[in-house]
Design a protein around this motif. Sequence first.
Motif, PDB file in Angstrom:
ATOM      1  N   VAL A  33       2.308   9.118   4.215  1.00 23.40           N
ATOM      2  CA  VAL A  33       3.589   8.236   3.740  1.00 23.40           C
ATOM      3  C   VAL A  33       3.500   6.993   4.246  1.00 23.40           C
ATOM      4  O   VAL A  33       3.394   6.489   5.160  1.00 23.40           O
ATOM      5  CB  VAL A  33       4.787   9.041   4.094  1.00 23.40           C
ATOM      6  CG1 VAL A  33       6.009   8.319   3.421  1.00 23.40           C
ATOM      7  CG2 VAL A  33       4.925  10.548   4.006  1.00 23.40           C
ATOM      8  N   ARG A  34       3.484   6.061   3.098  1.00 24.13           N
ATOM      9  CA  ARG A  34       2.834   4.677   3.527  1.00 24.13           C
ATOM     10  C   ARG A  34       3.918   3.952   2.643  1.00 24.13           C
ATOM     11  O   ARG A  34       4.192   4.018   1.602  1.00 24.13           O
ATOM     12  CB  ARG A  34       1.535   4.322   3.188  1.00 24.13           C
ATOM     13  CG  ARG A  34       0.439   4.846   3.637  1.00 24.13           C
ATOM     14  CD  ARG A  34      -0.074   4.502   4.718  1.00 24.13           C
ATOM     15  NE  ARG A  34      -1.137   5.471   5.580  1.00 24.13           N
ATOM     16  CZ  ARG A  34      -2.227   4.951   5.880  1.00 24.13           C
ATOM     17  NH1 ARG A  34      -2.719   3.742   5.503  1.00 24.13           N
ATOM     18  NH2 ARG A  34      -2.944   5.699   6.532  1.00 24.13           N
ATOM     19  N   LEU A  35       4.432   2.875   3.254  1.00 26.24           N
ATOM     20  CA  LEU A  35       5.124   1.812   2.726  1.00 26.24           C
ATOM     21  C   LEU A  35       4.264   1.024   1.712  1.00 26.24           C
ATOM     22  O   LEU A  35       3.280   0.424   1.959  1.00 26.24           O
ATOM     23  CB  LEU A  35       5.649   0.733   3.637  1.00 26.24           C
ATOM     24  CG  LEU A  35       6.719  -0.137   3.012  1.00 26.24           C
ATOM     25  CD1 LEU A  35       8.007   0.356   2.757  1.00 26.24           C
ATOM     26  CD2 LEU A  35       7.152  -1.246   4.042  1.00 26.24           C
ATOM     27  N   ASN A  36       4.871   1.064   0.309  1.00 26.26           N
ATOM     28  CA  ASN A  36       3.883   0.157  -0.602  1.00 26.26           C
ATOM     29  C   ASN A  36       4.113  -1.240  -0.463  1.00 26.26           C
ATOM     30  O   ASN A  36       5.133  -1.729  -0.271  1.00 26.26           O
ATOM     31  CB  ASN A  36       4.523   0.497  -2.120  1.00 26.26           C
ATOM     32  CG  ASN A  36       3.572   0.139  -3.339  1.00 26.26           C
ATOM     33  OD1 ASN A  36       2.888  -0.676  -2.699  1.00 26.26           O
ATOM     34  ND2 ASN A  36       3.693   0.976  -4.343  1.00 26.26           N
ATOM     35  N   ARG A  37       2.858  -1.910  -0.116  1.00 30.61           N
ATOM     36  CA  ARG A  37       2.678  -3.543   0.298  1.00 30.61           C
ATOM     37  C   ARG A  37       2.893  -4.215  -0.972  1.00 30.61           C
ATOM     38  O   ARG A  37       3.024  -5.771  -0.618  1.00 30.61           O
ATOM     39  CB  ARG A  37       1.605  -3.648   0.816  1.00 30.61           C
ATOM     40  CG  ARG A  37       1.065  -2.843   1.777  1.00 30.61           C
ATOM     41  CD  ARG A  37       1.827  -3.117   3.254  1.00 30.61           C
ATOM     42  NE  ARG A  37       1.402  -2.343   4.378  1.00 30.61           N
ATOM     43  CZ  ARG A  37       2.185  -2.006   5.174  1.00 30.61           C
ATOM     44  NH1 ARG A  37       3.505  -2.019   5.126  1.00 30.61           N
ATOM     45  NH2 ARG A  37       1.662  -1.140   6.298  1.00 30.61           N
ATOM     46  N   TYR A  41       8.453  -4.409  -5.011  1.00 31.14           N
ATOM     47  CA  TYR A  41       9.273  -3.098  -4.802  1.00 31.14           C
ATOM     48  C   TYR A  41       8.791  -2.486  -3.347  1.00 31.14           C
ATOM     49  O   TYR A  41       7.654  -2.598  -3.064  1.00 31.14           O
ATOM     50  CB  TYR A  41       9.450  -1.865  -5.777  1.00 31.14           C
ATOM     51  CG  TYR A  41       7.949  -1.625  -6.321  1.00 31.14           C
ATOM     52  CD1 TYR A  41       7.061  -2.105  -7.255  1.00 31.14           C
ATOM     53  CD2 TYR A  41       7.380  -0.283  -5.678  1.00 31.14           C
ATOM     54  CE1 TYR A  41       5.934  -1.560  -7.478  1.00 31.14           C
ATOM     55  CE2 TYR A  41       5.953   0.122  -5.957  1.00 31.14           C
ATOM     56  CZ  TYR A  41       5.424  -0.576  -6.879  1.00 31.14           C
ATOM     57  OH  TYR A  41       4.052   0.034  -7.311  1.00 31.14           O
ATOM     58  N   THR A  42       9.891  -1.899  -2.779  1.00 24.87           N
ATOM     59  CA  THR A  42       9.365  -1.427  -1.450  1.00 24.87           C
ATOM     60  C   THR A  42       9.630   0.094  -1.285  1.00 24.87           C
ATOM     61  O   THR A  42      10.038   0.600  -0.216  1.00 24.87           O
ATOM     62  CB  THR A  42      10.313  -2.049  -0.486  1.00 24.87           C
ATOM     63  OG1 THR A  42      11.622  -1.960  -0.665  1.00 24.87           O
ATOM     64  CG2 THR A  42      10.064  -3.495  -0.249  1.00 24.87           C
ATOM     65  N   ARG A  43       9.312   0.869  -2.109  1.00 25.88           N
ATOM     66  CA  ARG A  43       9.560   2.356  -2.128  1.00 25.88           C
ATOM     67  C   ARG A  43       8.133   2.993  -1.478  1.00 25.88           C
ATOM     68  O   ARG A  43       6.982   2.289  -1.164  1.00 25.88           O
ATOM     69  CB  ARG A  43       9.593   2.921  -3.330  1.00 25.88           C
ATOM     70  CG  ARG A  43       8.326   2.960  -4.017  1.00 25.88           C
ATOM     71  CD  ARG A  43       8.233   3.810  -5.518  1.00 25.88           C
ATOM     72  NE  ARG A  43       7.118   3.755  -6.019  1.00 25.88           N
ATOM     73  CZ  ARG A  43       7.096   4.018  -7.205  1.00 25.88           C
ATOM     74  NH1 ARG A  43       7.839   4.331  -8.120  1.00 25.88           N
ATOM     75  NH2 ARG A  43       5.816   4.175  -7.733  1.00 25.88           N
ATOM     76  N   GLN A  44       8.325   4.244  -0.534  1.00 25.55           N
ATOM     77  CA  GLN A  44       7.465   4.555  -0.064  1.00 25.55           C
ATOM     78  C   GLN A  44       6.864   5.832  -0.892  1.00 25.55           C
ATOM     79  O   GLN A  44       7.501   6.396  -1.722  1.00 25.55           O
ATOM     80  CB  GLN A  44       7.836   5.402   1.062  1.00 25.55           C
ATOM     81  CG  GLN A  44       8.340   4.521   2.306  1.00 25.55           C
ATOM     82  CD  GLN A  44       8.768   5.054   3.620  1.00 25.55           C
ATOM     83  OE1 GLN A  44       9.277   6.139   3.360  1.00 25.55           O
ATOM     84  NE2 GLN A  44       8.552   4.283   4.784  1.00 25.55           N
ATOM     85  N   VAL A  45       5.349   5.812  -0.615  1.00 22.03           N
ATOM     86  CA  VAL A  45       4.675   6.836  -1.462  1.00 22.03           C
ATOM     87  C   VAL A  45       4.025   7.609  -0.644  1.00 22.03           C
ATOM     88  O   VAL A  45       3.349   7.426   0.472  1.00 22.03           O
ATOM     89  CB  VAL A  45       3.554   6.169  -2.253  1.00 22.03           C
ATOM     90  CG1 VAL A  45       2.554   6.917  -3.225  1.00 22.03           C
ATOM     91  CG2 VAL A  45       4.244   5.048  -3.238  1.00 22.03           C
ATOM     92  N   MET A  46       3.879   8.954  -1.074  1.00 18.18           N
ATOM     93  CA  MET A  46       3.496  10.144  -0.163  1.00 18.18           C
ATOM     94  C   MET A  46       2.275  10.523  -0.818  1.00 18.18           C
ATOM     95  O   MET A  46       2.266  10.998  -2.124  1.00 18.18           O
ATOM     96  CB  MET A  46       4.187  11.412   0.019  1.00 18.18           C
ATOM     97  CG  MET A  46       3.634  12.347   0.936  1.00 18.18           C
ATOM     98  SD  MET A  46       4.628  13.823   0.949  1.00 18.18           S
ATOM     99  CE  MET A  46       4.112  14.859  -0.392  1.00 18.18           C
ATOM    100  N   ASN A  47       1.053  10.769  -0.317  1.00 16.51           N
ATOM    101  CA  ASN A  47      -0.255  11.117  -0.885  1.00 16.51           C
ATOM    102  C   ASN A  47      -0.829  12.401  -0.184  1.00 16.51           C
ATOM    103  O   ASN A  47      -0.517  12.501   1.092  1.00 16.51           O
ATOM    104  CB  ASN A  47      -1.230   9.844  -0.811  1.00 16.51           C
ATOM    105  CG  ASN A  47      -1.066   8.835  -1.633  1.00 16.51           C
ATOM    106  OD1 ASN A  47      -0.513   9.172  -2.816  1.00 16.51           O
ATOM    107  ND2 ASN A  47      -1.259   7.747  -1.251  1.00 16.51           N
ATOM    108  N   VAL A  48      -1.090  13.475  -0.807  1.00 17.26           N
ATOM    109  CA  VAL A  48      -1.631  14.498  -0.280  1.00 17.26           C
ATOM    110  C   VAL A  48      -3.279  14.605  -0.545  1.00 17.26           C
ATOM    111  O   VAL A  48      -3.443  14.972  -1.825  1.00 17.26           O
ATOM    112  CB  VAL A  48      -0.939  15.827  -0.657  1.00 17.26           C
ATOM    113  CG1 VAL A  48      -1.639  17.074  -0.133  1.00 17.26           C
ATOM    114  CG2 VAL A  48       0.475  15.744  -0.391  1.00 17.26           C
TER     115      VAL A  48
END
Length: 128
Positions: A33-37, A41-48
């Motif tokens: 789970v990383r903060l989008n740089r 926008y500053t939403r977080q994205v989760m990658n699996v």
Amino acid sequence: MANKAEKVDAAEFLAMLLQYSRDFHYNHINVNVRLNRNPAYTRQVMNVMLKRNSKKYGNDERLYASMTADEATKFLALINQLKEDMFASFADKITWHTDLLVREEQEFGYRQIRERDQYNNLEFELLL
């Protein structure tokens, strides 16, 4: 007005993830789970990410799912609950029982890669 994003059903998503990993011989599930740089926008994205390290089936790495962290909060909460149960019982692996899996039980390890930092980034791995 925009509708709120639907949250992913945690148990169903984890069951599908574990079933897919087992069927296609993946032995590492990396969740970050990383903060989008992007400053817009500053939403977080989760990658699996699924990884396979195998002499028999070959090495492979692929993205299984990508979603906003808001949609994945229930999934992250379920993993956190399973992790806490594992640590509370001093076990080395998590044993998860559910009727959603064909085998009704799955055992997997948990390894923290990155603790939450100042940007709330988080990375961990499930070992099958």
